[in-house]
Design a protein around this motif. Structure first.
Motif, PDB file in Angstrom:
ATOM      1  N   ARG A  50       0.834  -1.207   0.000  1.00  0.00           N
ATOM      2  CA  ARG A  50       0.000   0.000   0.000  1.00  0.00           C
ATOM      3  C   ARG A  50       0.864   1.251   0.000  1.00  0.00           C
ATOM      4  O   ARG A  50       0.576   2.226   0.689  1.00  0.00           O
ATOM      5  N   ALA A  51       1.921   1.204  -0.794  1.00  0.00           N
ATOM      6  CA  ALA A  51       2.836   2.341  -0.818  1.00  0.00           C
ATOM      7  C   ALA A  51       2.207   3.566  -1.463  1.00  0.00           C
ATOM      8  O   ALA A  51       2.632   4.704  -1.195  1.00  0.00           O
ATOM      9  N   HIS A  52       1.206   3.389  -2.325  1.00  0.00           N
ATOM     10  CA  HIS A  52       0.581   4.506  -3.038  1.00  0.00           C
ATOM     11  C   HIS A  52      -0.849   4.740  -2.579  1.00  0.00           C
ATOM     12  O   HIS A  52      -1.675   5.256  -3.336  1.00  0.00           O
ATOM     13  N   GLN A  53      -1.137   4.358  -1.342  1.00  0.00           N
ATOM     14  CA  GLN A  53      -2.452   4.594  -0.763  1.00  0.00           C
ATOM     15  C   GLN A  53      -2.309   5.460   0.474  1.00  0.00           C
ATOM     16  O   GLN A  53      -1.203   5.730   0.943  1.00  0.00           O
ATOM     17  N   ASP A  54      -3.443   5.876   0.991  1.00  0.00           N
ATOM     18  CA  ASP A  54      -3.434   6.738   2.178  1.00  0.00           C
ATOM     19  C   ASP A  54      -2.887   5.959   3.371  1.00  0.00           C
ATOM     20  O   ASP A  54      -3.308   4.829   3.641  1.00  0.00           O
ATOM     21  N   TRP A  55      -1.949   6.549   4.071  1.00  0.00           N
ATOM     22  CA  TRP A  55      -1.290   5.887   5.187  1.00  0.00           C
ATOM     23  C   TRP A  55      -1.802   6.349   6.551  1.00  0.00           C
ATOM     24  O   TRP A  55      -1.268   5.965   7.579  1.00  0.00           O
ATOM     25  N   THR A  56      -2.839   7.163   6.587  1.00  0.00           N
ATOM     26  CA  THR A  56      -3.309   7.731   7.853  1.00  0.00           C
ATOM     27  C   THR A  56      -3.770   6.650   8.823  1.00  0.00           C
ATOM     28  O   THR A  56      -3.437   6.675  10.016  1.00  0.00           O
ATOM     29  N   ALA A  57      -4.518   5.671   8.312  1.00  0.00           N
ATOM     30  CA  ALA A  57      -5.062   4.642   9.202  1.00  0.00           C
ATOM     31  C   ALA A  57      -3.963   3.787   9.819  1.00  0.00           C
ATOM     32  O   ALA A  57      -4.125   3.281  10.942  1.00  0.00           O
ATOM     33  N   ASP A  58      -2.851   3.628   9.132  1.00  0.00           N
ATOM     34  CA  ASP A  58      -1.765   2.814   9.675  1.00  0.00           C
ATOM     35  C   ASP A  58      -1.145   3.473  10.899  1.00  0.00           C
ATOM     36  O   ASP A  58      -0.791   2.791  11.865  1.00  0.00           O
TER      37      ASP A  58
END
Length: 473
Positions: A50-58
């Motif tokens: 998920r390198a090109h997705q939103d990382w906020t939830a992580d």
């Protein structure tokens, strides 16, 4: 990966309230185990694809307390209970470790004494402090593997400025008392005692820094403490009959110090057998008890044990060398000596856990600042390490061999010698092989028909990807 999947899936489902958080936590824990890079959250996101997705939830998984590490450790503790006999004690080791940091704005970061510095020079490093409890998973012939069952952030309170108010300085002093390392360690011991069945005895082994009045006088019920003591500790005998008049004495006559007991030729050495350093050894010990120590109080009789050092050679044919003797105390004077020595020798497993967690798993490498994230994310990595070993040990209890790759040639055991015991690096390499081996297969077989180059130096050497991923750990 069926040997690990079920354990991880069950633990993550119970540690998160939302199914989406449980799925994300499962991905993070699995990526933590197989990551060949630093243990940052950004690297975990890339490993999850998920390198090109939103990382906020992580990041919010840890900063918003959407995961409870205590529930992860509780699942591992239940597996440990199912392995132990009903009347066997739970042997746990307690110690603290330092995770080095460079950012001064990170929660809990401060100047700490470098434990790897020389004894003659006190060096200071910037880092975070954590307290860990590891429980013994007993094996055959006195062997045991220590499994982490608790990992707690123990920060020191920030010191107020010199011009701060008197109330701020008074609050700082109170916070220092509440956040002392011994207070945090004793609170985790009480928390562990509450999660155990009332009939199961808890044995806690600690080094000299935890053998103090705060720990010994605050132990919960049905708990035994094993720890190192100073060689010049002042000991007393039990008090005699009370006098006809006056207050009865709390302590009796002074007894020999542990060092005096070791050098006393009138006291004979005893021998006990215990497992340590890959094989069983015969230890020479002297014992004294019951005795009283003012640090533990007048109502806590102790057993003092002196262990003579074992000789060793740096190489074959060199002269025999010796280490320092060990001076131990036990709050149960009637405990069998072989059990006492063996259970304390298991304590070294927590040091092995610290090394593996920080060098192989990447505990403390995540770049987070919030207090909740610094409390939860390192604990999740340690829980992943614990579940990895529990899954492997359950396989061995069932008569199966954990999956492992063929070791390098220099690690192969010689004929007639016992094979090298399973290590964390072996489990991590096997896990990477199960996940990625099928994706490393060649796309075509054209290289079998291609003629060799005319100039042997024309083809530049390229590092071998399968060996780089599956052999490095």
């Amino acid at each position: 990966m069926p040997w690990l999947h079920g354990l991880l899936a069950t633990a993550t489902t119970g540690a998160c309230a939302a199914p989406e958080c449980a799925r994300r936590l499962y991905e993070h824990m699995l990526a933590t185990l197989v990551s060949p890079c630093r243990g940052t959250i950004s690297n975990l996101i890339c490993l999850c694809g998920r390198a090109h997705q939103d990382w906020t939830a992580d990041y919010r998984l840890y900063s918003r307390d959407r995961v409870d590490p205590d529930l992860l450790f509780q699942h591992g503790l239940l597996e440990l209970h199912s392995h132990l006999p009903p009347d066997a004690p739970l042997v746990a080791a307690i110690d603290d470790t330092l995770a080095r940091k460079t950012g001064p704005k990170i929660d809990g970061v401060g100047w700490k004494r470098d434990p790897l510095g020389p004894a003659f020079q006190t060096n200071l490093v910037r880092g975070q402090r954590f307290v860990q409890l590891s429980a013994a998973w007993p094996g055959p012939a006195g062997q045991a593997r220590m499994i982490p069952i608790d990992f707690t952030h123990a920060p020191t309170p920030p010191k107020p400025a010199k011009r701060a108010s008197a109330a701020a300085h008074q609050q700082y002093k109170e916070q220092q008392k509440q956040q002392r390392l011994n207070v945090v360690a004793l609170a985790r011991i009480h928390h562990l005692r509450q999660t155990l069945p009332a009939a199961r005895q808890l044995v806690v082994a600690g080094d000299g820094s935890y053998t103090n009045a705060a720990i010994l006088k605050g132990l919960p019920a049905n708990t035994v403490y094993l720890g190192r003591i100073r060689k010049d500790a002042v000991l007393h005998a039990l008090p005699g009959p009370p006098p006809a008049t006056g207050r009865p004495p709390a302590y009796g006559a002074q007894r020999p110090t542990p060092e005096q007991l070791r050098t006393d030729d009138t006291v004979a050495w005893q021998t006990v057998a215990a497992f340590a350093a890959g094989q069983r050894h015969t230890f020479k010990i002297k014992t004294l008890g019951p005795a009283l120590w003012r640090k533990s109080g007048a109502d806590c009789p102790l057993r003092v044990v002196v262990i003579a050092p074992i000789g060793y050679r740096l190489r074959q044919g060199s002269r025999l060398l010796y280490r320092q003797p060990a001076f131990l105390i036990c709050t149960d004077p009637d405990k069998p000596l072989e059990e006492l020595v063996q259970e304390y020798l298991w304590r070294w497993g927590i040091e092995v856990n610290f090394r593996d967690e920080k060098t192989l798993i990447g505990t403390g490498e995540a770049q987070v600042r919030e207090a909740a994230a610094n409390r939860n994310q390192p604990a999740v990595t340690v829980a992943a390490y614990a579940l990895l070993w529990i899954a492997a040990l359950k396989l061995m209890d069932g008569g199966e061999t954990p999956p492992h790759l063929q070791p390098p040639k220099w690690r192969q055991a010689e004929r007639g010698r016992a094979p090298t015991p399973l290590a964390t690096g072996d489990l991590l390499r096997a896990l990477r092989c199960e996940l990625w081996a099928s994706q490393l297969s060649p796309q075509s077989f054209s290289h079998f028909t291609s003629p060799p180059p005319v100039d042997p130096n024309a083809q530049k050497p390229v590092p071998n990807l399968p060996h780089a991923l599956l052999s490095a750990a």
